[in-house]
Design a protein around this motif. Structure first.
Motif, PDB file in Angstrom:
ATOM      1  N   MET B  79       0.831  -1.203   0.000  1.00  0.00           N
ATOM      2  CA  MET B  79       0.000   0.000   0.000  1.00  0.00           C
ATOM      3  C   MET B  79       0.866   1.253   0.000  1.00  0.00           C
ATOM      4  SD  MET B  79      -2.984   1.197  -0.015  1.00  0.00           S
ATOM      5  CE  MET B  79      -3.112   2.956  -0.228  1.00  0.00           C
ATOM      6  N   ASN B  80       1.936   1.204   0.806  1.00  0.00           N
ATOM      7  CA  ASN B  80       2.849   2.338   0.901  1.00  0.00           C
ATOM      8  C   ASN B  80       3.538   2.605  -0.440  1.00  0.00           C
ATOM      9  OD1 ASN B  80       5.778   3.408   1.732  1.00  0.00           O
ATOM     10  ND2 ASN B  80       4.236   4.126   3.184  1.00  0.00           N
ATOM     11  N   MET B 102       0.371  -4.206  -8.950  1.00  0.00           N
ATOM     12  CA  MET B 102      -1.051  -4.057  -9.299  1.00  0.00           C
ATOM     13  C   MET B 102      -1.761  -5.411  -9.266  1.00  0.00           C
ATOM     14  SD  MET B 102      -0.855  -1.008  -9.264  1.00  0.00           S
ATOM     15  CE  MET B 102      -2.608  -0.845  -9.125  1.00  0.00           C
ATOM     16  N   ILE B 103      -1.008  -6.472  -9.586  1.00  0.00           N
ATOM     17  CA  ILE B 103      -1.596  -7.819  -9.492  1.00  0.00           C
ATOM     18  C   ILE B 103      -1.895  -8.141  -8.026  1.00  0.00           C
ATOM     19  CG2 ILE B 103      -1.052 -10.283  -9.747  1.00  0.00           C
ATOM     20  CD1 ILE B 103       0.403  -9.504 -12.379  1.00  0.00           C
ATOM     21  N   GLY B 114     -13.189 -15.801  -8.598  1.00  0.00           N
ATOM     22  CA  GLY B 114     -12.718 -17.125  -8.997  1.00  0.00           C
ATOM     23  C   GLY B 114     -11.675 -17.095 -10.100  1.00  0.00           C
ATOM     24  N   VAL B 115     -10.884 -16.028 -10.132  1.00  0.00           N
ATOM     25  CA  VAL B 115      -9.886 -15.874 -11.200  1.00  0.00           C
ATOM     26  C   VAL B 115      -8.470 -15.918 -10.611  1.00  0.00           C
ATOM     27  CG1 VAL B 115      -9.016 -14.316 -13.009  1.00  0.00           C
ATOM     28  CG2 VAL B 115     -11.466 -14.494 -12.591  1.00  0.00           C
ATOM     29  N   THR B 116      -7.573 -16.617 -11.299  1.00  0.00           N
ATOM     30  CA  THR B 116      -6.175 -16.677 -10.885  1.00  0.00           C
ATOM     31  C   THR B 116      -5.368 -15.695 -11.726  1.00  0.00           C
ATOM     32  OG1 THR B 116      -6.453 -19.016 -10.411  1.00  0.00           O
ATOM     33  CG2 THR B 116      -4.189 -18.228 -10.599  1.00  0.00           C
ATOM     34  N   LEU B 117      -4.551 -14.881 -11.055  1.00  0.00           N
ATOM     35  CA  LEU B 117      -3.665 -13.944 -11.762  1.00  0.00           C
ATOM     36  C   LEU B 117      -2.253 -14.486 -11.686  1.00  0.00           C
ATOM     37  CD1 LEU B 117      -5.019 -10.545 -10.330  1.00  0.00           C
ATOM     38  CD2 LEU B 117      -5.682 -11.687 -12.447  1.00  0.00           C
ATOM     39  N   ASN B 118      -1.587 -14.523 -12.833  1.00  0.00           N
ATOM     40  CA  ASN B 118      -0.288 -15.168 -12.888  1.00  0.00           C
ATOM     41  C   ASN B 118       0.702 -14.293 -13.661  1.00  0.00           C
ATOM     42  OD1 ASN B 118       1.677 -17.163 -12.844  1.00  0.00           O
ATOM     43  ND2 ASN B 118       0.847 -18.188 -14.665  1.00  0.00           N
ATOM     44  N   LEU B 119       1.664 -13.720 -12.942  1.00  0.00           N
ATOM     45  CA  LEU B 119       2.690 -12.898 -13.603  1.00  0.00           C
ATOM     46  C   LEU B 119       3.833 -13.801 -14.040  1.00  0.00           C
ATOM     47  CD1 LEU B 119       3.897 -10.121 -14.393  1.00  0.00           C
ATOM     48  CD2 LEU B 119       4.841  -9.983 -12.086  1.00  0.00           C
ATOM     49  N   ILE B 120       4.029 -13.866 -15.346  1.00  0.00           N
ATOM     50  CA  ILE B 120       5.123 -14.707 -15.868  1.00  0.00           C
ATOM     51  C   ILE B 120       6.374 -13.838 -15.918  1.00  0.00           C
ATOM     52  CG2 ILE B 120       5.909 -16.081 -17.836  1.00  0.00           C
ATOM     53  CD1 ILE B 120       2.857 -16.626 -18.351  1.00  0.00           C
ATOM     54  N   PHE B 137      -2.744   2.911 -12.947  1.00  0.00           N
ATOM     55  CA  PHE B 137      -4.187   2.995 -13.192  1.00  0.00           C
ATOM     56  C   PHE B 137      -4.546   2.215 -14.461  1.00  0.00           C
ATOM     57  CE2 PHE B 137      -7.899   6.368 -13.383  1.00  0.00           C
ATOM     58  CZ  PHE B 137      -8.818   5.333 -13.253  1.00  0.00           C
ATOM     59  N   LEU B 138      -3.754   2.420 -15.532  1.00  0.00           N
ATOM     60  CA  LEU B 138      -4.031   1.746 -16.801  1.00  0.00           C
ATOM     61  C   LEU B 138      -3.879   0.220 -16.664  1.00  0.00           C
ATOM     62  CD1 LEU B 138      -4.661   1.898 -19.849  1.00  0.00           C
ATOM     63  CD2 LEU B 138      -2.219   2.249 -20.265  1.00  0.00           C
ATOM     64  N   ILE B 139      -2.780  -0.197 -16.018  1.00  0.00           N
ATOM     65  CA  ILE B 139      -2.549  -1.645 -15.829  1.00  0.00           C
ATOM     66  C   ILE B 139      -3.690  -2.255 -15.001  1.00  0.00           C
ATOM     67  CG2 ILE B 139      -1.036  -3.336 -14.698  1.00  0.00           C
ATOM     68  CD1 ILE B 139       1.337  -1.466 -15.474  1.00  0.00           C
ATOM     69  N   TRP B 140      -4.089  -1.551 -13.949  1.00  0.00           N
ATOM     70  CA  TRP B 140      -5.174  -2.015 -13.070  1.00  0.00           C
ATOM     71  C   TRP B 140      -6.501  -2.073 -13.832  1.00  0.00           C
ATOM     72  CZ3 TRP B 140      -9.680   0.449 -11.358  1.00  0.00           C
ATOM     73  CH2 TRP B 140     -10.320  -0.141 -10.264  1.00  0.00           C
ATOM     74  N   ASP B 141      -6.767  -1.030 -14.632  1.00  0.00           N
ATOM     75  CA  ASP B 141      -8.001  -0.960 -15.405  1.00  0.00           C
ATOM     76  C   ASP B 141      -8.113  -2.165 -16.345  1.00  0.00           C
ATOM     77  OD1 ASP B 141     -10.323   0.519 -15.784  1.00  0.00           O
ATOM     78  OD2 ASP B 141      -9.567   1.471 -17.591  1.00  0.00           O
TER      79      ASP B 141
END
Lengths: 120, 218
Positions: B79-80, B102-103, B114-120, B137-141
């Motif tokens: 958060m910081n 952001m992930i 019910g979604v899995t987020l996976n940073l390769i 903001f754009l990446i989050w959107d």
């Protein structure tokens, strides 16, 4: 009296179940709506304490599904909603009487269980 | 609304959503610590009444509390880091670290749906000069769109790539045939963010792919 606890935070729900058991309640716990529905297939619970926000099936939706199987079942909801504004929105949906904000005070939870089941 | 632009309001809403989500996470951790502390008190009271106190049980509960404190520390650090991204208009940032943040900040919403987020992860870091807050903001959107699209047992794989002076954030979606995002995408705010960041968006739903492409230096 049989109590079913449903919350996706395993550490929270298992510890709360242990504390309620210490106080003499017959408690079982699960971490998802799907598990809760399986649990009630073969057992009757007088009351279910449901987390409002859980993956896939939230507390309000789960209540409706559980009621179809056991119309006499009673419910209390718990949530981590932090602000008064959040509280106002949710309490309008389900009624303040049946709603507790985390962290829970076990004495208040037991009073609420007794009140909902008219055990006072 | 006078001099306040729509994007300013939407940026504040984005910031507010992240803060609300993080505060919810912290409340969850507090609730666990509260139960663990209550359990320790219960065990002590039982010992006072003559029931034997198991030192291993006490140690286990203490370790579980420590674990939750660490978990909360990570949440607050994230958060910081996010809060400080609004400090300067232009900054050098590690794109993979930013995307990873952001992930992390979207994981609760993803999990609810019910979604899995996976940073390769790539082998080397990709440093770009950009407006950190607006790019977050754009990446989050885009993440919110892909999460909705993959709702119920889907996965979003995110890959960061660089070729020449162009960097790309790719979202590869895995989902069943019936999942559809509720809102139209890209929305007006997404378009404004892309223009401000000189970024381009490629949406290829047939191939389940969304991509942000931009210069490494804006």
């Amino acid at each position: 009296m049989k109590v079913l606890l449903v919350d996706d935070e395993v550490e929270f729900v298992s510890t709360l179940a242990e504390r309620l058991s210490i106080r003499g309640l017959d408690v079982e716990w699960v971490t998802s709506g799907a598990e809760a529905l399986q649990k009630v297939e073969h057992q009757f619970f007088d009351i279910a304490i449901l987390d409002l926000k859980m993956p896939k099936v939230g507390g309000l939706e789960l209540k409706e599904k559980l009621l179809k199987k056991h119309p006499a079942m009673k419910f209390i909801f718990s949530t981590g909603y932090a602000s008064e504004e959040d509280f106002n929105v949710i309490s309008k949906q389900i009624g303040e009487e049946f709603y507790l904000v985390k962290p829970l005070e076990i004495k208040i939870l037991i009073e609420k269980i007794n009140s909902v089941l008219n055990l006072n | 609304m006078g001099n306040i632009d729509k994007i300013d309001v939407e940026s504040l809403q984005f910031f507010g959503k992240i803060v609300a989500s993080v505060s919810h996470e912290i409340k969850n951790v507090m609730a666990i610590i509260n139960e663990k502390a209550g359990l320790l008190k219960d065990l002590t009271l039982m010992a006072e009444k003559g029931l034997p106190l198991d030192p291993v049980r006490i140690q286990t509960v203490a370790n579980e509390v420590k674990f939750q404190i660490k978990r909360c520390d990570t949440i607050v650090k994230n958060m910081n880091q996010f809060a400080h991204s609004a400090d300067e208009y232009s900054q050098h940032v590690d794109l993979e670290t930013m995307t990873g943040l952001m992930i992390l900040l979207s994981e609760r919403v993803a999990s609810q749906m019910g979604v899995t987020l996976n940073l390769i992860s790539s082998d080397k870091s990709i440093i770009i000069k950009t407006n950190p807050f607006l790019l977050e903001f754009l990446i989050w959107d885009c993440l919110q769109f892909t999460i909705k699209r993959c709702a119920n047992t889907g996965t979003v794989n995110i890959i960061i790539e660089k070729s020449d002076n162009t960097v790309k954030v790719k979202y590869l979606l895995e989902y069943g045939t019936h999942n559809k995002a509720e809102s139209s995408f890209p929305e007006e705010r997404t378009t404004i963010l892309m223009e401000t960041l000189s970024a381009k968006l490629f949406l290829d739903l047939e191939n389940h792919e969304l991509m942000i492409s931009m210069s490494e230096n804006i």
